[in-house]
Write an enzyme that holds these catalytic residues in place. Structure first.
Site, PDB file in Angstrom:
ATOM      1  N   ASN A 162       0.861  -1.182   0.000  1.00 32.71           N
ATOM      2  CA  ASN A 162       0.000   0.000   0.000  1.00 32.71           C
ATOM      3  C   ASN A 162       0.892   1.223   0.000  1.00 32.71           C
ATOM      4  O   ASN A 162       1.917   1.253   0.687  1.00 32.71           O
ATOM      5  CB  ASN A 162      -0.885   0.043   1.248  1.00 32.71           C
ATOM      6  CG  ASN A 162      -1.972  -1.002   1.228  1.00 32.71           C
ATOM      7  OD1 ASN A 162      -2.200  -1.650   0.217  1.00 32.71           O
ATOM      8  ND2 ASN A 162      -2.644  -1.163   2.354  1.00 32.71           N
ATOM      9  N   GLY A 163       0.483   2.269  -0.718  1.00 28.46           N
ATOM     10  CA  GLY A 163       1.279   3.496  -0.758  1.00 28.46           C
ATOM     11  C   GLY A 163       1.765   3.769  -2.169  1.00 28.46           C
ATOM     12  O   GLY A 163       1.323   3.157  -3.149  1.00 28.46           O
ATOM     13  N   LYS A 217     -22.714  13.118  -0.636  1.00 28.19           N
ATOM     14  CA  LYS A 217     -23.257  11.776  -0.446  1.00 28.19           C
ATOM     15  C   LYS A 217     -23.975  11.296  -1.700  1.00 28.19           C
ATOM     16  O   LYS A 217     -23.829  10.146  -2.116  1.00 28.19           O
ATOM     17  CB  LYS A 217     -24.222  11.752   0.745  1.00 28.19           C
ATOM     18  CG  LYS A 217     -23.551  11.824   2.091  1.00 28.19           C
ATOM     19  CD  LYS A 217     -22.764  10.551   2.376  1.00 28.19           C
ATOM     20  CE  LYS A 217     -21.603  10.798   3.324  1.00 28.19           C
ATOM     21  NZ  LYS A 217     -20.475  11.517   2.766  1.00 28.19           N
TER      22      LYS A 217
END
Length: 619
Positions: free
Chosen positions: A102-103, A496
């Site tokens: 991750n990253g 939303k």
């Protein structure tokens, strides 16, 4: 952004890894993959584009051999399209070392060029394959000269390779030459180690761990661990040994379960009364607010001359409400700024400035970077986060935990209302220590304590709100308008709807509509007004009439018992009466339900909207 789960122990790894991936799918779902080392040292990798169910079907149709060490990944694409080739895990070109990540590796292009010049061959477009290749290259060199002394060559290779890496990473690495070893490391992207009996479960989120153990180690930046069934060792990337701090997980397994609800988002909308109660528990007392997480900086807060609130997305909307709260209740100059802009604009941080970072996950990359910039410039920094042990919580060292409980739905709901609750408590806390009278504080606290029960009355209108959503769900353009405290609520309502139903929606101050956006209003366009009773109520009524004159359809969120507003509106959703600073806690709930029902009616994946992920841990 993406999800990692890894295992080393006595159990068969594959079922545990797949189940862990399912719990992490809200962090990314473009593609998925798994790697397992079998008992004979063979490495088996299976990857698939799409949801985890596609990978699961592949494993069902063509099982891989059982093994006791392995790792899996669910991806949210950054470098390279969401294809099977670009899915994790990635290996070196010898197929000896495998890695999930991750990253973002910022200098991957330079590293890749150097590795190609050495003769290595790449097959994907990802930065992660470069890291796998780099570790494999270092490993191949070290194994030639290594003398057996109990030290993992994989550990040494990972440590040396990471010295050349610029960027962020949470990684898990396995090697078929060391079939009982799992190496993990972290810089800027979260990793948690679950400590079991002769086993370790590593994940980027506690949701993949809690089923197996409640004892965990939160890795800090520039730390790594070497894990075997019978042992573990934690060090810095520079091989300085450290003593791990083993903690208890805050949440129980059932809090991560869907239960009787169709979607996590709906579950979390209906959990808001309980979440707000938990956020206030032990903190709101008569005419006083008690906040233990900031008790040691009370004097600095009392003397603060300016507050800067920051966040991204929904957290930024909460911060804008906080801007109004701090100035009205605490009487202190306040600014709310996007974290992504604060870091790069050469901000002015005066003496006695307090910087409040707002984030559900506590891992938001932009917000974490802004915290570090504010600290560097001398500000007192506070964290307002939901995740215990998260990067922002540890970086700030002070703040307020939301105690909202796990939030799995990508579109934030209960975290937002708990952010508003925490900001209100902080505003009252500051106000009482500056100029607000005990009677005023007591009135605000009493109103705040009544909010959960009032929320339940709003939630009881869910079916009515569904009918409104059904009437307008085919309209592709909406406006959300509000004034004062309800301007950020309008922003949140529009967000939303955009996030989960893919309807274009804009939120803005109601007065701003006349300065251009009114040109968009045509016959039948749905326009949502937050029009509760307050100091600007009459002005909002005028804005409603302007929209009606152009054929717009009015959906009004109004104070319970307001007969006047019905004369101007096509639909009215009532919320109980409360003090104006507390109204956003109620007025946002119908907007959450409106977005939810519109998305369901349109056939959208509510909990996993396209191209979005829950925690944005890259810039």
């Amino acid at each position: 952004m993406c999800g990692i789960v890894a295992y080393v122990g006595r159990k068969i790894a594959q079922p545990l890894l797949i189940e862990g991936l399912k719990r992490l799918e809200y962090r990314g779902y473009d593609s998925a993959g798994i790697a397992v080392i079998d008992q004979d040292g063979g490495m088996h990798i299976r990857k698939a584009a799409g949801r985890i169910s596609v990978l699961e079907d592949s494993l069902h149709n063509g099982p891989i051999p059982a093994g006791h060490v392995g790792m899996a990944h669910t991806r949210w694409a950054t470098h390279g399209a969401p294809t099977e080739i670009n899915a994790h895990p990635h290996t070196d070109d010898q197929g000896r070392v495998a890695l999930v990540h991750n990253g973002i590796i910022e200098n991957y292009a330079a590293l890749k060029k150097a590795l190609i010049e050495e003769g290595h061959t790449f097959v994907s477009q990802t930065d992660t394959e470069v890291l796998a290749m780099l570790i494999g290259d270092v490993y191949a060199e070290k194994i030639k000269h290594h003398k057996s002394n109990g030290v993992s060559v994989l550990q040494l290779a990972v440590q040396e390779a990471l010295q050349d890496v610029e960027g962020t990473y949470g990684i898990a690495v396995i090697c078929k030459d060391e079939p009982d070893t799992l190496v993990v490391a972290r810089k800027g992207s979260p990793l948690i180690i679950g400590v079991g009996q002769d086993e370790y479960v590593v994940a980027s989120d506690a949701s993949a761990i809690v089923e197996h153990t409640t004892r965990v180690i939160y890795l800090n930046d520039n730390e790594m661990a070497v894990l075997r069934p019978e042992s573990f060792r934690t060090t810095t990337i520079d091989d300085v040994e450290i003593t791990p701090d083993i903690r208890q997980l805050e949440h129980k397994l059932e809090e991560y379960e869907l239960g009787e609800y169709e979607h996590y988002m709906l579950k979390e909308i209906f959990e808001q009364p309980a979440a707000v109660r938990n956020c206030m528990r032990g903190r709101a007392k008569d005419s006083n607010i008690v906040l233990g997480g900031i008790a040691d900086c009370e004097s600095e807060l009392r003397n603060a001359e300016r507050f800067v609130l920051t966040g991204q997305g929904t957290a930024w909307h909460a911060g804008v409400v906080g801007d109004y709260l701090f100035e009205e209740i605490a009487g202190v100059p306040t600014e709310c700024t996007y974290a992504s802009e604060f870091r790069y604009r050469n901000p002015i941080v005066e003496k006695n400035t307090v910087f409040v970072a707002i984030s559900q996950s506590g891992e938001t990359a932009d917000t974490l970077a802004a915290v570090r910039e504010a600290k560097l410039r001398g500000a007192l920094t506070l964290g307002l986060v939901n995740a215990v042990g998260s990067s922002i919580a540890r970086e700030t060292g002070r703040g307020i935990y939301l105690h909202a409980g796990p939030e799995i739905g990508v579109a934030s709901t209960k975290a937002f209302t708990c952010q508003l609750t925490a900001l209100t408590m902080l505003a009252v806390y500051l106000g009482r220590r500056r100029h607000t009278s005990p009677a005023e504080c007591q009135e605000l606290i009493a109103g705040l304590c009544a909010i959960p029960e009032q929320m339940e009355k709003v939630l009881a209108q869910s079916l009515k709100i569904r009918d409104i959503a059904d009437e307008f769900h085919e309209r592709e353009n909406w406006l959300f308008l509000g004034r004062g405290y309800h301007y950020p609520v309008a922003l949140e309502g529009a967000l939303k709807l955009k996030e989960i139903s893919y309807i274009h929606a804009e939120g803005m101050p109601a007065a701003e509509m006349k300065h251009g956006p009114i040109a968009l209003i045509n016959e039948g366009m749905p326009v949502v007004f937050i029009a509760t009773r307050g100091v600007q109520y009459d002005k909002v009524i005028s804005n409603i009439e302007e929209v009606r004159a152009r054929g717009g359809k009015i959906i009004a969120v109004a104070t319970e018992g307001d007969a006047q507003i019905r004369r101007y509106s096509d639909h009215v959703i009532e919320v109980p009466d409360t003090l104006e600073p507390l109204q956003p806690l109620l007025s946002v709930v119908p907007l959450q339900l409106l977005a939810y029902h519109a998305a369901v009616i349109r056939g959208c994946n509510v909990d996993k909207p396209r191209t979005l992920a829950k925690s944005v841990t890259v810039e």
